[in-house]
Design an enzyme around this catalytic site. Structure first.
Site, PDB file in Angstrom:
ATOM      1  N   TYR A 134       0.832  -1.206   0.000  1.00 26.91           N
ATOM      2  CA  TYR A 134       0.000   0.000   0.000  1.00 26.91           C
ATOM      3  C   TYR A 134       0.870   1.260   0.000  1.00 26.91           C
ATOM      4  O   TYR A 134       0.534   2.260  -0.633  1.00 26.91           O
ATOM      5  CB  TYR A 134      -0.950  -0.007   1.204  1.00 26.91           C
ATOM      6  CG  TYR A 134      -1.743   1.276   1.335  1.00 26.91           C
ATOM      7  CD1 TYR A 134      -2.592   1.709   0.309  1.00 26.91           C
ATOM      8  CD2 TYR A 134      -1.637   2.077   2.473  1.00 26.91           C
ATOM      9  CE1 TYR A 134      -3.309   2.889   0.417  1.00 26.91           C
ATOM     10  CE2 TYR A 134      -2.353   3.253   2.585  1.00 26.91           C
ATOM     11  CZ  TYR A 134      -3.184   3.658   1.562  1.00 26.91           C
ATOM     12  OH  TYR A 134      -3.888   4.835   1.677  1.00 26.91           O
ATOM     13  N   ARG A 141       1.398   6.806  -6.711  1.00 25.75           N
ATOM     14  CA  ARG A 141       0.263   7.708  -6.959  1.00 25.75           C
ATOM     15  C   ARG A 141       0.692   9.166  -6.793  1.00 25.75           C
ATOM     16  O   ARG A 141       0.431  10.002  -7.651  1.00 25.75           O
ATOM     17  CB  ARG A 141      -0.880   7.365  -6.010  1.00 25.75           C
ATOM     18  CG  ARG A 141      -2.051   8.337  -6.114  1.00 25.75           C
ATOM     19  CD  ARG A 141      -3.276   7.855  -5.350  1.00 25.75           C
ATOM     20  NE  ARG A 141      -3.046   7.581  -3.936  1.00 25.75           N
ATOM     21  CZ  ARG A 141      -3.992   7.201  -3.075  1.00 25.75           C
ATOM     22  NH1 ARG A 141      -5.232   7.036  -3.503  1.00 25.75           N
ATOM     23  NH2 ARG A 141      -3.715   6.961  -1.817  1.00 25.75           N
ATOM     24  N   TYR A 194      -0.929  13.015   6.439  1.00 25.49           N
ATOM     25  CA  TYR A 194      -0.525  11.982   7.397  1.00 25.49           C
ATOM     26  C   TYR A 194       0.979  12.088   7.651  1.00 25.49           C
ATOM     27  O   TYR A 194       1.755  12.313   6.711  1.00 25.49           O
ATOM     28  CB  TYR A 194      -0.806  10.578   6.833  1.00 25.49           C
ATOM     29  CG  TYR A 194      -2.229  10.078   6.899  1.00 25.49           C
ATOM     30  CD1 TYR A 194      -3.199  10.664   7.702  1.00 25.49           C
ATOM     31  CD2 TYR A 194      -2.602   8.963   6.138  1.00 25.49           C
ATOM     32  CE1 TYR A 194      -4.497  10.162   7.742  1.00 25.49           C
ATOM     33  CE2 TYR A 194      -3.896   8.456   6.171  1.00 25.49           C
ATOM     34  CZ  TYR A 194      -4.844   9.063   6.975  1.00 25.49           C
ATOM     35  OH  TYR A 194      -6.115   8.567   7.003  1.00 25.49           O
ATOM     36  N   ARG A 207     -11.390  13.420   1.731  1.00 28.66           N
ATOM     37  CA  ARG A 207     -12.384  12.601   2.443  1.00 28.66           C
ATOM     38  C   ARG A 207     -13.682  12.485   1.666  1.00 28.66           C
ATOM     39  O   ARG A 207     -14.425  11.519   1.837  1.00 28.66           O
ATOM     40  CB  ARG A 207     -12.639  13.179   3.824  1.00 28.66           C
ATOM     41  CG  ARG A 207     -11.398  13.208   4.709  1.00 28.66           C
ATOM     42  CD  ARG A 207     -10.803  11.829   4.898  1.00 28.66           C
ATOM     43  NE  ARG A 207      -9.593  11.854   5.736  1.00 28.66           N
ATOM     44  CZ  ARG A 207      -8.876  10.776   6.012  1.00 28.66           C
ATOM     45  NH1 ARG A 207      -9.203   9.593   5.506  1.00 28.66           N
ATOM     46  NH2 ARG A 207      -7.812  10.867   6.778  1.00 28.66           N
ATOM     47  N   GLU A 314     -14.034  -0.764   6.204  1.00 30.31           N
ATOM     48  CA  GLU A 314     -14.008   0.536   5.520  1.00 30.31           C
ATOM     49  C   GLU A 314     -15.342   0.672   4.787  1.00 30.31           C
ATOM     50  O   GLU A 314     -15.826  -0.301   4.199  1.00 30.31           O
ATOM     51  CB  GLU A 314     -12.824   0.580   4.540  1.00 30.31           C
ATOM     52  CG  GLU A 314     -12.700   1.884   3.775  1.00 30.31           C
ATOM     53  CD  GLU A 314     -11.402   1.947   2.960  1.00 30.31           C
ATOM     54  OE1 GLU A 314     -10.317   1.703   3.531  1.00 30.31           O
ATOM     55  OE2 GLU A 314     -11.482   2.233   1.754  1.00 30.31           O
TER      56      GLU A 314
HETATM   57  C1  3EB Z   1      -7.714   6.112   5.639  1.00 32.46           C
HETATM   58  O1  3EB Z   1      -8.585   6.902   6.006  1.00 32.46           O
HETATM   59  C2  3EB Z   1      -8.169   4.702   5.376  1.00 32.46           C
HETATM   60  O2  3EB Z   1      -5.336   5.487  -0.227  1.00 32.46           O
HETATM   61  O3  3EB Z   1      -6.914   6.133  -1.567  1.00 32.46           O
HETATM   62  C3  3EB Z   1      -9.375   5.324   2.679  1.00 32.46           C
HETATM   63  C4  3EB Z   1      -9.724   5.917   1.473  1.00 32.46           C
HETATM   64  C5  3EB Z   1      -8.088   4.838   2.848  1.00 32.46           C
HETATM   65  C6  3EB Z   1      -8.789   6.044   0.436  1.00 32.46           C
HETATM   66  C7  3EB Z   1      -6.525   5.737  -0.460  1.00 32.46           C
HETATM   67  C8  3EB Z   1      -7.166   4.970   1.812  1.00 32.46           C
HETATM   68  C9  3EB Z   1      -7.508   5.558   0.623  1.00 32.46           C
HETATM   69  O4  3EB Z   1      -6.527   6.414   5.493  1.00 32.46           O
HETATM   70  C10 3EB Z   1      -7.680   4.159   4.104  1.00 32.46           C
END
Ligand code: 3EB
Length: 327
Positions: A134, A141, A194, A207, A314
């Site tokens: 990941y 990406r 992050y 989001r 999720e």
């Molecule tokens: C998170 O909130 C959970 O890498 O495109 C959620 C939605 C998550 C999209 C992405 C990852 C992705 O980090 C994981």
């Protein structure tokens, strides 16, 4: 042109409503392939009673469909849906190539705004060459966004990223000609911010995204999990993770409703795709979802690994699009 969302919980042949056309979509589990429209097939079992399920965007007139490099697409005047699948022995490079191909197609076809991306890859939590897959995906990406001159924070698409049983890196996307409004969750650190403990290059997604689609104000809510701040909560507790996820979904939908001129969406009226790491959790998660949003909630439930090893569930959602119904 009208656009409708069609969640089809039946395996086997797709039967779309009469007079509608498939712009594109994602098919999970045991579904018969069909020549029409770019539909991403994802090798992930469908749970909670069905053996296959398809989430489609339907239009009332046929789109213009074609290929651009490895991208298959169908387009209306305002929207394009496309898919690309690439073998991903080296996942970071494959991801950069896949997104590079998406951006080349968008530039060539004239749809500058990437609104929503669906990402699937095998062995998402496995470490290969010293880096979790990941995280390799995130690096590729982000590099592709930068290489195309696109921002890596702020106006970035809504997305999800899940693990499959097998198969190539698989990306589906929805893009348009007009800008959309990216939405963040006040309970969560933006994913593109992050800290490095989750990977050297952060995930490039919002989001949620508010967009005018087919004449209506649609809300695409990204994959949402039990993350508060940037930390995963409630390890090994599916009920608590599901409740936290629902709180996050409520917070994102609230945040979307706070935009001036924005339309208030309600979770009660949205369509869901639920991903559970362990098939045996499907019943609990869908029960908690129904208890929260109503018994008539429409949810596709899929077994898939989530992008952090400790996350068990999720949930993503779409609001505002009229529903296609069978005739
Ligand atoms: C998170 O909130 C959970 O890498 O495109 C959620 C939605 C998550 C999209 C992405 C990852 C992705 O980090 C994981």
């Amino acid at each position: 042109m009208g656009v409708r969302l069609y969640h089809d919980l039946s395996a086997g042949e797709r039967r779309v409503p009469r007079g509608t056309h498939v712009l594109g979509g994602v098919a999970y589990g045991d579904v018969a392939a069909s020549g029409e429209g770019p539909v991403l097939t994802v090798d992930a079992p469908v749970l909670a009673g069905a053996s296959g399920a398809t989430s489609l965007l339907l239009t009332d007139r046929p789109g213009r469909c074609g290929n651009h490099g490895p991208v298959r697409y169908c387009a209306t005047d305002e929207l394009v849906f496309g898919v690309v699948q690439l073998h991903d022995g080296a996942l970071e490079a494959a991801t950069a190539r896949a997104y590079g191909a998406v951006f080349e197609a968008l530039d060539a076809l004239g749809y500058p705004t990437l609104l929503r991306a669906w990402n699937y890859m095998a062995q998402i939590n496995e470490v290969a060459d010293g880096v979790e897959r990941y995280r390799q995906f995130n690096a590729g990406r982000q590099a592709a966004f930068a290489a195309s001159g696109r921002p890596r924070s702020g106006r970035v698409p809504a997305a999800c990223a899940l693990g499959t049983r097998a198969g190539p890196l698989s990306v589906a996307f929805l893009a348009g000609v007009t800008p959309f409004v990216p939405v963040e969750n006040p309970r969560q650190v933006s994913a593109y911010h992050y800290p490095p403990e989750y990977g050297d290059l952060s995930p490039t997604f919002s989001r949620a995204g508010l967009a005018r689609v087919g004449g209506v104000d649609a809300l695409f809510v990204s994959g949402t999990a039990a993350i508060v701040g940037h930390a995963s909560l409630h390890a090994n507790d599916i009920d608590a993770q599901t409740r936290e996820t629902l709180a996050n979904l409520e917070a994102v939908v609230d945040a979307a409703g706070a935009y001036p001129g924005g339309v208030r969406h309600r979770l009660e009226h949205m369509d869901f795709t639920v991903y559970v790491r362990h098939a045996e959790d499907a019943g609990r998660v869908t029960a908690l979802l129904r208890a929260h949003v109503g018994e008539s909630a429409r949810a596709i439930c899929v077994q898939a690994d989530v992008c952090r090893a400790e996350l068990l569930v999720e949930i993503e959602a779409v609001g505002g699009l009229p529903r296609g119904t069978e005739t």
